[in-house]
Write a protein that holds these residues in place. Structure first.
Motif, mmCIF file in Angstrom:
data_model
loop_
_atom_site.group_PDB
_atom_site.id
_atom_site.type_symbol
_atom_site.label_atom_id
_atom_site.label_comp_id
_atom_site.label_asym_id
_atom_site.label_seq_id
_atom_site.Cartn_x
_atom_site.Cartn_y
_atom_site.Cartn_z
ATOM 1 N N ILE A 33 0.839 -1.201 0.000
ATOM 2 C CA ILE A 33 0.000 0.000 0.000
ATOM 3 C C ILE A 33 0.873 1.250 0.000
ATOM 4 N N ARG A 35 3.812 1.598 -1.161
ATOM 5 C CA ARG A 35 4.493 1.765 -2.454
ATOM 6 C C ARG A 35 3.493 2.086 -3.576
ATOM 7 N N ARG A 36 2.216 2.197 -3.222
ATOM 8 C CA ARG A 36 1.155 2.473 -4.190
ATOM 9 C C ARG A 36 1.108 1.409 -5.274
ATOM 10 N N LEU A 39 -4.181 -1.614 -7.015
ATOM 11 C CA LEU A 39 -5.160 -2.071 -6.033
ATOM 12 C C LEU A 39 -5.416 -3.561 -6.156
ATOM 13 N N ALA A 180 -6.302 0.401 1.621
ATOM 14 C CA ALA A 180 -5.844 0.253 0.240
ATOM 15 C C ALA A 180 -6.842 0.881 -0.737
ATOM 16 N N GLY A 183 -6.867 4.756 -0.492
ATOM 17 C CA GLY A 183 -5.660 5.307 -1.106
ATOM 18 C C GLY A 183 -5.725 5.253 -2.614
ATOM 19 N N ASP A 184 -6.207 4.123 -3.139
ATOM 20 C CA ASP A 184 -6.315 3.984 -4.595
ATOM 21 C C ASP A 184 -7.335 4.968 -5.161
ATOM 22 N N GLN A 187 -5.860 8.497 -5.208
ATOM 23 C CA GLN A 187 -4.898 8.651 -6.295
ATOM 24 C C GLN A 187 -5.608 8.685 -7.650
ATOM 25 N N THR A 188 -6.582 7.787 -7.803
ATOM 26 C CA THR A 188 -7.325 7.747 -9.062
ATOM 27 C C THR A 188 -8.094 9.034 -9.284
#
Length: 628
Positions: A33, A35-36, A39, A180, A183-184, A187-188
């Protein structure tokens, strides 16, 4: 996942080892997570971690709630049969939709120990039996503020109930999944917003650079069809011919024109009406499932031979005066193809198209008037008067939380160069302009048309008022490089998104300063002044921000309001400020009438009278707004 009982310390040691292994696995997941990682990679790692450390043959699954919040879509379930994953992809959320759909609906864990007998699985029992599944425990994945993000489920191939340790594992892993997913999504969302802004900027530039109505609507339709990935798109828009008769035309994208040639124009049916009435965007997951579909004669649905439509998206194109210029419509033969992002893209393009259409119509009207002037040059004074009147707004737009009023008084021979305008821009912003073109007669009116159109177009492309006036300066110099046809102006960007604190960013080019009136007094806004436009390569412009709070009024005017006195150039700024000071409680309409009529009376004994334009922008007091 139950731990065996302890005897001689051996099973306890095994349980501790399993716990340590789970903790190490969680640490690896959190590193993914951080380190991105994609998903899907993170969710699959979570699922496999649960399965690897289960001593009861557990099978894990993660479903994600879609953006509309009504369906669960596949997230990760590597150990479930592909046919089962495919069948439940898109499962609805409801009070009796298996374990997962019910858990998302209840926002609470749902434990089904025996699928064969539990009524929650009535619609999915055969599917579970084919996949060899006998029990399913599901917990909602809850994000910040308790928002449902999806579900985390544990399946067994035999009837089973969770022990306390199983519940702890489910709770811990749903929290990791929530981290997760959020965070995704964050970012999205950033990437989507960047892409959407860039796409809308490109489309806006292309649309704003056109003045032909048919070209504008075709470009908007093509761009929106491509960005939404629609199977086809259509733009139905109203046109007024030179005789004043109104009729509808349309542009198509994605299909040949012959696909619609034999069908009549759309009517205000239950599904089309919200768009043609300007009520807002309509987005349907499946048009065939909408209760409004098929209710209108004679077709009761799509006519025979119509292109298949399941996904439907439509947006009204609304002009600054509230009139509906037309509508954008998009279809796809498969359901669920349009989402909230597509809706926002279409809304942005519709707003840009509305401004461009209005500009094109203004330009076309100005061109028609100029052509009429040329055809009747002998009667140029009459033509110029009509042209000037057509270049002033017929009505000011309605802006929530703002009161507008404007007045125009013609000069002694009726042909002047004063103008004003207020028009909508994307993002709850409004363009405000007032100006004075030098000279009188038809040439001044023609230059006024150029100035007003240029400001409207430049405002679509530039965020700073000073830059908008620089574009106008360049246009005037290109029109007359000698610098003898110049113009003074103020352009402002009005941000009305915060009704308690309105901001007006102004740039001033050789024009009389605006005046702010409120309970504390009357004060000219002298900052940000530059040189007249059309005379210098660099008009030396700067932006000035004025903050308007409830009870404030800002007045913009041309120099006709202050050039008073018998055969004199003495400025009457003191008279204007004194009038504002005495009548602070007047409405904007009363105030502009008082000023315009008073100036005309003061000029009555002068050799000639200049034309006058006055524009007032007021933020009503809070008490007045509540009463309204």
């Amino acid at each position: 996942m139950e731990a065996p009982e302890a005897t001689d310390g051996g099973p306890v040691a095994a349980s501790d080892a399993r716990l340590l292994a789970l903790l190490r696995g969680q640490k690896d997941v959190f590193e993914l997570i951080a380190r991105r990682a994609p998903l899907g990679t993170v969710l699959e790692a979570l699922v496999r971690l649960v399965e690897e450390h289960s001593d009861t043959g557990a099978i894990a699954s993660i479903l994600l709630l879609d953006e509309d919040g009504v369906r669960l879509v596949h997230g990760a379930a590597p150990s479930l049969p592909a046919s089962y994953n495919e069948a439940i992809d898109g499962t609805g959320v409801g009070p009796a939709v298996g374990s997962c759909g019910t858990a998302a609906y209840r926002r609470a864990p749902v434990i089904v120990t025996d699928i064969a007998t539990d009524p929650l699985w009535d619609d999915y029992r055969d599917l579970a039996e084919e996949a060899g599944l006998a029990a399913c425990w599901s917990v909602p994945i809850l994000g910040t503020g308790g928002v449902v993000l999806g579900t985390f489920a544990i399946y067994h191939r035999h009837p089973a109930a969770p022990a306390d340790g199983d519940r702890d594992v489910l709770d811990a892993f749903q929290q990791a999944a929530a981290l997760a997913i959020e965070g995704d999504r964050a970012q999205t969302a950033l990437l989507r917003e960047k892409d959407r802004a860039e796409a809308l900027h490109r489309v806006g530039q292309a649309i704003a650079s056109r003045l032909d109505l048919a070209e504008i609507v075709q470009l908007a339709t093509d761009a929106a069809t491509e960005l939404t990935r629609a199977s086809f798109g259509a733009f139905f828009y109203n046109v007024v011919d030179p005789a004043g008769e109104s009729y509808m035309l349309y542009a198509l994208s994605g299909v040949p024109r012959e696909a619609f040639a034999r069908f009549p124009m759309p009517r205000n049916t239950a599904i089309f009406a919200p768009t043609f009435n300007g009520e807002g965007i309509v987005r349907l997951h499946d048009v065939l499932e909408d209760p409004r579909y098929g209710r209108n004669a004679p077709h009761h649905g799509m006519p025979e031979g119509h292109l298949p439509v399941r996904s439907y998206l439509a947006a009204p194109v609304v002009a600054s005066d509230g009139g509906v210029a037309g509508g954008l419509f998009f279809g796809h033969p498969e359901p669920g193809r349009f989402d909230a992002e597509h809706e926002q893209l279409v809304a942005g393009i519709a707003a840009q198209a509305a401004v461009a259409i209005e500009n094109a119509r203004l330009y076309a009207e100005a061109q028609r008037e100029i052509e009429a002037r040329n055809r009747a040059f002998a009667d140029r004074d009459r033509v110029a008067r009509v042209l000037q009147e057509s270049l002033l707004p017929t009505a000011l737009p309605v802006i929530p939380g703002i009161e507008l009023a404007a007045r125009y008084r013609a000069c002694s021979d009726g042909i002047g160069g004063d103008f004003y305008d207020v028009f909508a821009l994307p993002g709850d912003r409004w363009g405000v302009v007032i100006g004075d073109v030098c000279g009188k007669g038809a040439e001044a009116a023609s230059l006024t048309a150029l100035a007003r159109h240029t400001v409207r177009t430049a405002a679509m492309l530039h965020a700073q008022p000073a830059q908008v006036l620089r574009v106008l300066n360049e246009a005037l110099l290109e029109h007359d490089p000698t610098g003898s046809r110049f113009c003074t102006a103020i352009f402002g960007l009005l941000d009305a998104s915060d009704h308690a604190r309105i901001t007006l960013t102004l740039a001033r080019a050789g024009h009389p300063p605006p005046i702010v009136s409120n309970a504390q007094g009357v004060m000219p806004v002298r900052a940000g002044g530059g040189r007249v436009l059309g005379a210098f390569a660099d008009p030396d412009l700067a932006d000035e921000v004025v903050t308007l709070t409830p009870g404030d009024t800002i007045l913009l005017h041309t120099d006709g309001l202050t050039d008073v006195g018998h055969d004199s150039d003495v400025l009457g700024a003191e008279w204007v400020q004194a009038t504002l000071d005495r009548h602070r409680s007047d409405s904007p309409g009363q105030l502009v009438d008082r000023l315009a009529d008073g100036a005309v009376a003061l000029q009555a004994t002068a050799a000639g009278r200049d034309d006058i334009a006055v524009l007032a922008i007021a933020v009503p007091p809070l008490a007045a707004r509540r009463a309204a």
